[in-house]
Design an enzyme around this catalytic site. Sequence first.
Site, PDB file in Angstrom:
ATOM      1  CD  GLU A 185       3.006  -1.433   7.727  1.00 39.85           C
ATOM      2  OE1 GLU A 185       3.249  -1.537   8.938  1.00 39.85           O
ATOM      3  OE2 GLU A 185       3.099  -0.337   7.125  1.00 39.85           O
ATOM      4  CG  ASP A 219      -0.337  -0.263   2.534  1.00 41.32           C
ATOM      5  OD1 ASP A 219       0.676  -0.987   2.576  1.00 41.32           O
ATOM      6  OD2 ASP A 219      -0.838   0.241   3.556  1.00 41.32           O
TER       7      ASP A 219
END
Length: 405
Positions: free
Chosen positions: A139, A81
């Site tokens: 995350e 991400d």
Amino acid sequence: MLSRIKDLAANLAPRLIEIRRHLHSHPELSGQEYQTAAYVAGVLSSCGLQVKEGIGKVGVVGELRGQGDDPRMLAIRTDMDALPIQEQTGLEFASRQPGVMHACGHDVHTTVGLGTAMVLSQLGESLPGNVRFLFQSAEEIAQGANWMVKDGAMDGVSGILSVHVFPSIPSGVVGIRYGALTAAADDMEITIMGESGHGARPHEAVDAIWIASQVITTLQQAISRTQNPLRPVVLTIGQISGGRAPNVIADQVNLLGTVRSLHPETSQALPGWIEQIVAGVCQPYGARYEVNYRRGVPSVQNDITLTQLLESSAEEAWGREGIQIIQEPSLGAEDFSVYLQYAPGSMFRLGTGFKDRRNPSLHHPHFMVDESAIVTGVVTLAYAAYKYWHQSQPLLVASHAKQTE
Ligand code: NI
């Protein structure tokens, strides 16, 4: 084998840089990494891995079957991400998504994971056991690892390795840390409830603002007098709200904060400790309180044996000058720790700093990486994975010893 791995990685370098730049220009926010996941799945499939998509919501799992009968399964985890940051690097492959940027290097992590899969898939019979590649979502919001674990990503895993880029370590250098790498990060909300009254008649009221200020002061002082100074605790109240008028005593104050700690025992005890202090301050003055403590992620505790595996792999590959033993943990958080509740593991820091210019920090709109580090990361991980099966068994069947700082 090391020189074979190095050759394979060096030949892949142009392709890996292409992959990284593609990912960098197409960043996606936490939990929305659909294009990235599809891209990752495509590359893994083309290397002959068994691929499952939609694991941990948007995550991808790729399994590389070894040719032997070693029952152990090594996992290699990367995150995909990006962050809600407007990129300002001016790079030709800068983000094409307004307000979204790979400013934490997860594009590099994903590329290193893919490169490691490409290299290991070409080792054939030299790989006696299975390797599972985990490409997790989200995350940055500390959710993705939990989602992956819920979907069985850690079932059967005997050890797990991971990597995070680090701009203050020069490119080409691998940062190794024994024990705690990052902190446990929790959130808390404290509500102090007093009784409203006239600002000129404090004795007829219970002043929630005054009591809240006592709570903050006492918490900070109590850390220094009651917590083991060798087991750090950081408590930050980042938001405070309460009161309605200058001459009205406030009946309620809300305090929002974050709590960081390194030692698992300390972390375990913190909610009770905080509540005790809040209670001790509130009770004599007749205030009521509520403490809402929300666990975030635990501290990353690097396993000794797997950290040795990373260190020796990096040392053989790059020499002693290619390693930096990290002396201090970070009080930042990393959800890699969630996997470590299920199997021992170790995360290393991949130096990505340019040697001849300033290196803005992670999460900075000017954050950049020296791409030559990608090959460093791939070789280190691929060789560590190879050695995982070929080192003597007793060393590798390590107990998941709880380590501390
Ligand atoms: Ni990160």
